[in-house]
Design a protein around this motif. Structure first.
Motif, short mmCIF file in Angstrom:
data_model
loop_
_atom_site.label_atom_id
_atom_site.label_comp_id
_atom_site.label_asym_id
_atom_site.label_seq_id
_atom_site.Cartn_x
_atom_site.Cartn_y
_atom_site.Cartn_z
N LYS A 182 -2.27 7.66 0.18
CA LYS A 182 -1.50 6.42 0.29
C LYS A 182 -0.20 6.52 -0.51
O LYS A 182 0.85 6.08 -0.06
N LEU A 183 -0.30 7.10 -1.69
CA LEU A 183 0.88 7.23 -2.55
C LEU A 183 1.88 8.23 -1.95
O LEU A 183 3.09 8.03 -2.04
N ARG A 184 1.38 9.29 -1.35
CA ARG A 184 2.27 10.26 -0.70
C ARG A 184 3.05 9.60 0.43
O ARG A 184 4.27 9.78 0.56
N LEU A 185 2.36 8.81 1.23
CA LEU A 185 3.03 8.11 2.33
C LEU A 185 4.02 7.07 1.80
O LEU A 185 5.09 6.87 2.39
N GLU A 231 -13.80 10.32 -4.00
CA GLU A 231 -13.34 10.09 -2.63
C GLU A 231 -12.25 9.04 -2.57
O GLU A 231 -11.23 9.22 -1.89
N GLN A 232 -12.44 7.92 -3.27
CA GLN A 232 -11.42 6.88 -3.26
C GLN A 232 -10.15 7.33 -3.97
O GLN A 232 -9.05 6.92 -3.62
N SER A 233 -10.29 8.20 -4.96
CA SER A 233 -9.11 8.74 -5.63
C SER A 233 -8.30 9.60 -4.68
O SER A 233 -7.07 9.55 -4.66
N ARG A 234 -8.98 10.38 -3.86
CA ARG A 234 -8.28 11.21 -2.87
C ARG A 234 -7.60 10.34 -1.81
O ARG A 234 -6.50 10.66 -1.34
N ILE A 235 -8.24 9.26 -1.42
CA ILE A 235 -7.62 8.33 -0.46
C ILE A 235 -6.37 7.71 -1.07
O ILE A 235 -5.34 7.56 -0.40
N LEU A 236 -6.45 7.35 -2.35
CA LEU A 236 -5.29 6.77 -3.03
C LEU A 236 -4.13 7.75 -3.08
O LEU A 236 -2.96 7.36 -2.88
N ILE A 237 -4.40 9.02 -3.31
CA ILE A 237 -3.34 10.03 -3.35
C ILE A 237 -2.57 10.05 -2.03
O ILE A 237 -1.33 10.10 -2.02
N ILE A 258 5.16 8.85 -6.73
CA ILE A 258 4.80 10.22 -7.12
C ILE A 258 4.28 10.27 -8.55
O ILE A 258 3.46 11.13 -8.89
N GLY A 259 4.75 9.35 -9.39
CA GLY A 259 4.26 9.32 -10.77
C GLY A 259 2.78 9.02 -10.83
O GLY A 259 2.02 9.68 -11.54
N LEU A 260 2.34 8.02 -10.07
CA LEU A 260 0.92 7.70 -10.03
C LEU A 260 0.13 8.80 -9.32
O LEU A 260 -0.97 9.17 -9.75
N ALA A 261 0.69 9.34 -8.24
CA ALA A 261 0.00 10.42 -7.52
C ALA A 261 -0.22 11.61 -8.43
O ALA A 261 -1.29 12.23 -8.42
N PHE A 262 0.78 11.94 -9.23
CA PHE A 262 0.67 13.07 -10.16
C PHE A 262 -0.53 12.87 -11.09
O PHE A 262 -1.31 13.79 -11.33
N GLN A 263 -0.69 11.65 -11.61
CA GLN A 263 -1.77 11.40 -12.54
C GLN A 263 -3.13 11.38 -11.86
O GLN A 263 -4.12 11.87 -12.41
#
Length: 298
Positions: A267-270, A259-265, A217-222
């Motif tokens: 992945k981090l949520r999961l 787009e890749q940033s949204r995909i990363l988010i 969640i820390g990385l997702a937040f950023q």
């Protein structure tokens, strides 16, 4: 009541309680020095999503923590966060004039007052966490150490230093992640662990699971912050939009693209959800908060 409605009610209840507690834990506004006390309240009260206190309470719920302990832990971590924003906005740092939809402290007051507000809030955080026998003394010492580490050179301040040094330069994705694990992730991790420690001394397995959750969640937040900075306007954010790009700072968007940033988010949520599997349904609020973090619009 639907699950979403139940979460929203829980969140509003916690946010209102935290607002009250922060006011109670601050020195009285009428006491000298009045300007400093007023500026501390201006900074800390009446704004913000209170994500870190929400994480404290959600982790506390998981381990049956008592309300008095959670109140102090949540207030302490929010005071550290607020102090960091005050200093971050100053001309010697990010030089911003808007925070949470109102003038930043050095604009509303002056630079010297802003510096002192940050210093005072940092000290107040440790006072709040140290007072009150809400957990066994050895665990309270552990909690104070956690907060100090999260705020210092191996945590938030260290990440901010790397951020300042990176202006105008290029970072690899790994370097960017390391920076934000300190700048943003350390205090979020601290919030989760403080909440849990309000309930019990953690096993190694419990700590590892919560660490994995907090890291995600820390990385997702950023990443969400970087996307919002690139796509939203200042009125929506309550702060100046587009500053990172204007300052030529490396971000997830500048390295990966939108787009890749949204995909990363996602992945981090999961990954955050997966880390909570050992706790079962008892971790519902932590799961809800991971979804809130990736879906926020401001």
């Amino acid at each position: 009541m639907t699950e979403l409605a139940g979460f929203k009610l829980w969140m509003k209840t916690i946010q209102a309680g935290v607002e009250h507690d922060l006011g109670e834990f601050l020195p009285p506004a009428t006491a000298a020095p009045g300007k400093l006390r007023a500026a501390m309240r201006y900074t800390l009260l009446g704004g913000g999503k209170r994500v870190r206190p929400l994480l404290v309470y959600a982790a506390g719920d998981l381990f049956g923590a008592n309300a008095a302990a959670l109140s102090r832990a949540a207030a302490a971590v929010e005071m550290i966060h607020a102090y960091s924003l005050v200093h971050d906005d100053m001309p010697c740092m990010d030089d911003d004039a808007l925070r949470r939809g109102k003038p930043t402290v050095h604009i509303a007051y002056d630079e010297a007052t802003a510096l002192l507000v940050g210093d005072a809030l940092q000290a107040q955080a440790f006072q709040v966490l140290a007072e009150g026998a809400t957990v066994p003394a050895p665990r309270q010492v552990d909690m104070l150490r956690l907060l100090a580490q999260a705020a210092g050179s191996i945590g938030m301040c260290g990440g901010q230093a790397i951020d300042l040094e990176s202006v105008g330069s290029s970072l690899t994705l790994v370097q960017l992640e390391q920076m934000h694990q300190l700048k943003t992730g350390a205090l979020l991790r601290c919030a989760v662990l403080l909440g849990a420690l309000c309930g019990k001394q953690l096993t190694d397995a419990e700590t590892a699971a919560l660490d994995a959750y907090a890291g995600a969640i820390g990385l997702a937040f950023q990443v969400v912050d970087d996307i919002l900075d690139a796509t939203a306007d200042s009125a929506t954010l309550g702060k100046t939009a587009g500053k990172d790009a204007a300052a030529n700072k490396p971000t997830y968007v500048s390295i990966l693209g939108l787009e890749q940033s949204r995909i990363l988010i996602e992945k981090l949520r999961l990954a955050a959800h997966a880390a909570l599997v050992p706790f079962g349904d008892a971790a519902v609020r932590l799961r809800d908060l991971s979804d809130l973090i990736v879906q926020r619009k401001a």
